[in-house]
Design a protein around this motif. Structure first.
Motif, PDB file in Angstrom:
ATOM      1  N   SER A 223       0.827  -1.218   0.000  1.00 41.29           N
ATOM      2  CA  SER A 223       0.000   0.000   0.000  1.00 41.29           C
ATOM      3  C   SER A 223       0.855   1.258   0.000  1.00 41.29           C
ATOM      4  CB  SER A 223      -0.922   0.017   1.222  1.00 41.29           C
ATOM      5  OG  SER A 223      -2.001  -0.853   1.040  1.00 41.29           O
ATOM      6  N   GLU A 227       0.950   4.114  -2.999  1.00 43.54           N
ATOM      7  CA  GLU A 227       0.675   5.521  -2.727  1.00 43.54           C
ATOM      8  C   GLU A 227       1.861   6.417  -3.045  1.00 43.54           C
ATOM      9  OE1 GLU A 227      -0.768   5.564   1.281  1.00 43.54           O
ATOM     10  OE2 GLU A 227      -2.595   4.435   0.767  1.00 43.54           O
ATOM     11  N   LYS A 234      -3.790   7.945  -1.969  1.00 44.82           N
ATOM     12  CA  LYS A 234      -3.340   7.923  -0.575  1.00 44.82           C
ATOM     13  C   LYS A 234      -4.529   7.759   0.373  1.00 44.82           C
ATOM     14  CE  LYS A 234      -0.576  10.520   2.780  1.00 44.82           C
ATOM     15  NZ  LYS A 234       0.292   9.380   3.098  1.00 44.82           N
TER      16      LYS A 234
END
Length: 349
Positions: A223, A227, A234
């Protein structure tokens, strides 16, 4: 003849990715752009030569490999081999290194990576994410933001294999349909931080368990990697990872909430079309009834398995993405090295 003389490359850490990088370069039509002149790896030279010749996953090396003195010879080309355990343990300046490909995975912070520069390397390309975005000059996923390379960078990260696989998929979905939320579950082949049988060796208790007997959940920074490359997402992604008892090839099961109504056919049509237009090696699409072994030694960052695309309700979709976490990633590492070379060669070494 290449427009510029070949740049001088060194590999630090000659494990799975280091050896795949050398093999990918050997097989590449761009090989004339590079000359590997040094390898630093703590293992002995006889073992290095043997594992270069014979690979259980990718087969026998398609060239001549010899070891003599302190050199590994690939098709007659000498590569000086050292066995240092610190960046300063090698006289990189003596080798006149234009680009060090850091494949040990041990160095992630800027202070650590700068030690290679101080020891004589002009530039460092990481085969793993930096500890943070600030620890590198640029994090690159080829096909997404490699054009941001200017040639003035000293430390560049090629992100992770999973980031390279999923970012092009999420980027395309977000541009076409809008991504509200995404949940990614990586099914990852075993890695060398796992034991064959249960044993004391790791702070993560799950990683003390036998790699070949269980599916094992492990921590993942996917993740965070997504991002870093797609900042518009985000706070809207989550990731899990499960190690599965196979030697190579991984997959990502992606569940995504979209901002527009969509059917499975729309998604497959999008990726089928995108695969035909994508830069070579970046994205592929298939409707065939696959098993993971079909993607061993596949150079693509990601292959969308259209047979597994599902939707439920108007905006919730599920995609299945295959990738060779070794060979595909090594080829993207080479793509980034080639593009970076073209950038800094314009201004001289």
């Amino acid at each position: 003849m290449p427009p510029h003389p070949p740049i001088r490359i060194a590999i630090n850490g000659y494990g799975r990715i280091g050896r795949c990088f050398l093999r990918a370069l050997h097989a590449s039509p761009h090989r004339a752009q590079f000359r590997i002149v040094a390898i630093n790896e703590p293992a002995d030279l006889a073992t290095i030569a043997y594992l270069t010749r014979f690979d259980s996953t990718h087969g026998v090396f398609p060239g001549k490999v010899e070891a003599e003195g302190d050199y590994l010879h690939i098709d007659g080309n000498p590569i000086h081999v050292t066995h240092a355990t610190t960046p300063e343990g090698v006289n990189w300046k003596e080798h006149d290194i234009d680009l060090l490909v850091e494949c040990s995975g041990r160095y992630t912070g800027r202070d650590e990576l700068t030690r290679f520069l101080d020891a004589g390397c002009r530039r460092v390309l990481l085969s793993h994410p930096g500890q943070s975005a600030q620890d590198v000059d640029l994090t690159v996923v080829y096909g997404i933001n490699h054009h941001a390379i200017t040639g003035g960078e000293r430390i560049v990260s090629n992100a992770s294999c999973t980031t390279n696989a999923i970012v092009p998929v999420l980027d395309l979905l977000d541009r076409e349909f809008g991504v509200e939320h995404a949940l990614m579950t990586t099914l990852h082949s075993v890695m060398n931080d796992q034991p064959l049988i249960d044993g004391y060796h790791h702070a993560d208790l799950r990683l003390t368990r036998s790699a070949m007997q269980s599916m094992i959940p492990v921590a993942t920074g996917l993740s965070k990697g997504v991002e870093r490359l797609l900042p518009q997402l985000k706070g809207r992604t989550q990731a899990k990872s499960v190690r599965v008892p196979i030697l190579n090839v991984s997959a990502i099961d992606l569940v995504v909430s979209l901002r527009r109504d969509v059917a499975a056919e729309d998604i497959n049509r999008l990726f089928s079309s995108a695969a035909r237009r994508a830069p070579a090696g970046l994205l592929a699409y298939s409707n065939d009834p696959h098993a993971s072994v079909d993607f061993n030694h596949n150079p693509h960052s990601a292959t969308i398995d259209g047979s597994q695309t599902r939707t439920i309700g108007p905006r919730l979709a599920n995609l299945f993405v295959w990738f060779d976490n070794e060979w595909g990633y090594a080829n993207r590492l080479l793509d980034v090295a080639s593009y970076w070379r073209a950038c800094f060669a314009k201004n001289g070494r």
